[in-house]
Design a protein around this motif. Sequence first.
Motif, mmCIF file in Angstrom:
data_model
loop_
_atom_site.group_PDB
_atom_site.id
_atom_site.type_symbol
_atom_site.label_atom_id
_atom_site.label_comp_id
_atom_site.label_asym_id
_atom_site.label_seq_id
_atom_site.Cartn_x
_atom_site.Cartn_y
_atom_site.Cartn_z
ATOM 1 N N ILE A 38 0.863 -1.178 0.000
ATOM 2 C CA ILE A 38 0.000 0.000 0.000
ATOM 3 C C ILE A 38 0.899 1.227 0.000
ATOM 4 O O ILE A 38 1.683 1.431 0.917
ATOM 5 N N ASN A 39 0.788 2.033 -1.047
ATOM 6 C CA ASN A 39 1.581 3.260 -1.110
ATOM 7 C C ASN A 39 0.753 4.389 -1.708
ATOM 8 O O ASN A 39 -0.406 4.212 -2.065
ATOM 9 N N PHE A 40 1.353 5.546 -1.833
ATOM 10 C CA PHE A 40 0.642 6.739 -2.281
ATOM 11 C C PHE A 40 0.135 6.592 -3.716
ATOM 12 O O PHE A 40 -0.947 7.082 -4.044
ATOM 13 N N ASP A 41 0.880 5.920 -4.588
ATOM 14 C CA ASP A 41 0.437 5.734 -5.974
ATOM 15 C C ASP A 41 -0.870 4.946 -6.044
ATOM 16 O O ASP A 41 -1.759 5.262 -6.831
ATOM 17 N N LEU A 42 -0.978 3.919 -5.229
ATOM 18 C CA LEU A 42 -2.190 3.101 -5.191
ATOM 19 C C LEU A 42 -3.369 3.944 -4.722
ATOM 20 O O LEU A 42 -4.440 3.929 -5.337
ATOM 21 N N ILE A 43 -3.199 4.684 -3.655
ATOM 22 C CA ILE A 43 -4.268 5.522 -3.111
ATOM 23 C C ILE A 43 -4.653 6.608 -4.114
ATOM 24 O O ILE A 43 -5.836 6.862 -4.353
ATOM 25 N N LYS A 44 -3.653 7.224 -4.726
ATOM 26 C CA LYS A 44 -3.896 8.286 -5.698
ATOM 27 C C LYS A 44 -4.686 7.759 -6.909
ATOM 28 O O LYS A 44 -5.640 8.392 -7.358
ATOM 29 N N SER A 45 -4.309 6.598 -7.427
ATOM 30 C CA SER A 45 -5.024 6.076 -8.591
ATOM 31 C C SER A 45 -6.430 5.603 -8.218
ATOM 32 O O SER A 45 -7.347 5.711 -9.040
ATOM 33 N N ILE A 47 -8.382 7.003 -5.882
ATOM 34 C CA ILE A 47 -9.173 8.235 -5.770
ATOM 35 C C ILE A 47 -9.441 8.822 -7.148
ATOM 36 O O ILE A 47 -10.557 9.260 -7.445
ATOM 37 N N LEU A 48 -8.432 8.807 -8.006
ATOM 38 C CA LEU A 48 -8.596 9.330 -9.366
ATOM 39 C C LEU A 48 -9.665 8.550 -10.131
ATOM 40 O O LEU A 48 -10.523 9.138 -10.804
ATOM 41 N N ALA A 49 -9.655 7.226 -10.032
ATOM 42 C CA ALA A 49 -10.664 6.402 -10.712
ATOM 43 C C ALA A 49 -12.054 6.711 -10.177
ATOM 44 O O ALA A 49 -13.002 6.891 -10.949
ATOM 45 N N PHE A 50 -12.184 6.796 -8.863
ATOM 46 C CA PHE A 50 -13.468 7.066 -8.216
ATOM 47 C C PHE A 50 -14.032 8.414 -8.664
ATOM 48 O O PHE A 50 -15.178 8.523 -9.084
ATOM 49 N N VAL A 51 -13.205 9.453 -8.613
ATOM 50 C CA VAL A 51 -13.633 10.807 -8.980
ATOM 51 C C VAL A 51 -13.921 10.901 -10.486
ATOM 52 O O VAL A 51 -14.885 11.562 -10.906
ATOM 53 N N THR A 52 -13.126 10.236 -11.301
ATOM 54 C CA THR A 52 -13.341 10.257 -12.747
ATOM 55 C C THR A 52 -14.683 9.631 -13.119
ATOM 56 O O THR A 52 -15.401 10.153 -13.975
ATOM 57 N N ILE A 53 -15.033 8.537 -12.473
ATOM 58 C CA ILE A 53 -16.318 7.897 -12.749
ATOM 59 C C ILE A 53 -17.461 8.833 -12.367
ATOM 60 O O ILE A 53 -18.423 8.987 -13.121
ATOM 61 N N ILE A 54 -17.358 9.476 -11.206
ATOM 62 C CA ILE A 54 -18.392 10.436 -10.794
ATOM 63 C C ILE A 54 -18.511 11.558 -11.826
ATOM 64 O O ILE A 54 -19.612 11.931 -12.237
ATOM 65 N N PHE A 55 -17.373 12.088 -12.252
ATOM 66 C CA PHE A 55 -17.365 13.176 -13.240
ATOM 67 C C PHE A 55 -18.067 12.758 -14.525
ATOM 68 O O PHE A 55 -18.913 13.482 -15.062
ATOM 69 N N ILE A 105 -3.912 -1.756 -9.608
ATOM 70 C CA ILE A 105 -4.703 -2.194 -8.451
ATOM 71 C C ILE A 105 -5.489 -1.024 -7.876
ATOM 72 O O ILE A 105 -6.652 -1.167 -7.494
ATOM 73 N N GLY A 106 -4.881 0.155 -7.824
ATOM 74 C CA GLY A 106 -5.582 1.341 -7.332
ATOM 75 C C GLY A 106 -6.794 1.672 -8.190
ATOM 76 O O GLY A 106 -7.872 1.978 -7.679
ATOM 77 N N PHE A 107 -6.622 1.609 -9.513
ATOM 78 C CA PHE A 107 -7.752 1.847 -10.420
ATOM 79 C C PHE A 107 -8.857 0.838 -10.156
ATOM 80 O O PHE A 107 -10.029 1.190 -10.060
ATOM 81 N N ASP A 108 -8.496 -0.427 -10.026
ATOM 82 C CA ASP A 108 -9.486 -1.466 -9.774
ATOM 83 C C ASP A 108 -10.206 -1.228 -8.449
ATOM 84 O O ASP A 108 -11.421 -1.384 -8.360
ATOM 85 N N LEU A 109 -9.470 -0.841 -7.411
ATOM 86 C CA LEU A 109 -10.107 -0.568 -6.123
ATOM 87 C C LEU A 109 -11.074 0.609 -6.218
ATOM 88 O O LEU A 109 -12.172 0.560 -5.664
#
Length: 159
Positions: A38-45, A47-55, A105-109
């Motif tokens: 678990i690192n910042f890249d995973l968390i960042k991707s 959040i980015l996937a989650f926000v992008t889908i909402i957008f 993995i971050g995108f998938d999460l």
Amino acid sequence: MGFFIGKVKPLASEKIAISLIKFGIPVSVMGLLLRAGINFDLIKSAILAFVTIIFFIICINFVPALKNIFPNYSLQLAGLIGNTSFLGIPIAIALLPKETINFTIGFDLGTTIFSWTFGPYLLQKTIPNDSFLNFRKLISSIFNSPASRGIIGALIIYL
């Protein structure tokens, strides 16, 4: 193999699906997180996937030309989320360098948490006016998500 089991015992898929959702997804998420770390890249991707889908859900529903292409939430979710875990993650693990796996993995999460949090709401036949603003229900659906259970399990083991 699943096809043949479904032909012989059509109701078996319900029992298998419930077990996979309760145990398979959380264990799979835990395994991926523990393997990649678990690192910042995973968390960042994530959040980015989650926000992008909402957008894009908002854009699709406010732009008439896009709404004509994706007239219902079922098509919108299918177009934005896809099936990244069962096909995308194994391919990414096989083909991409280890340093990029956290992004995958971050995108998938992010997509999994979105689909389990908002998917049941968006796929209802009729959407009640007050249900989207029910904060308690929203928090409950986030923590009842199989992906969230896997994240919590990985954090417990990781720490």
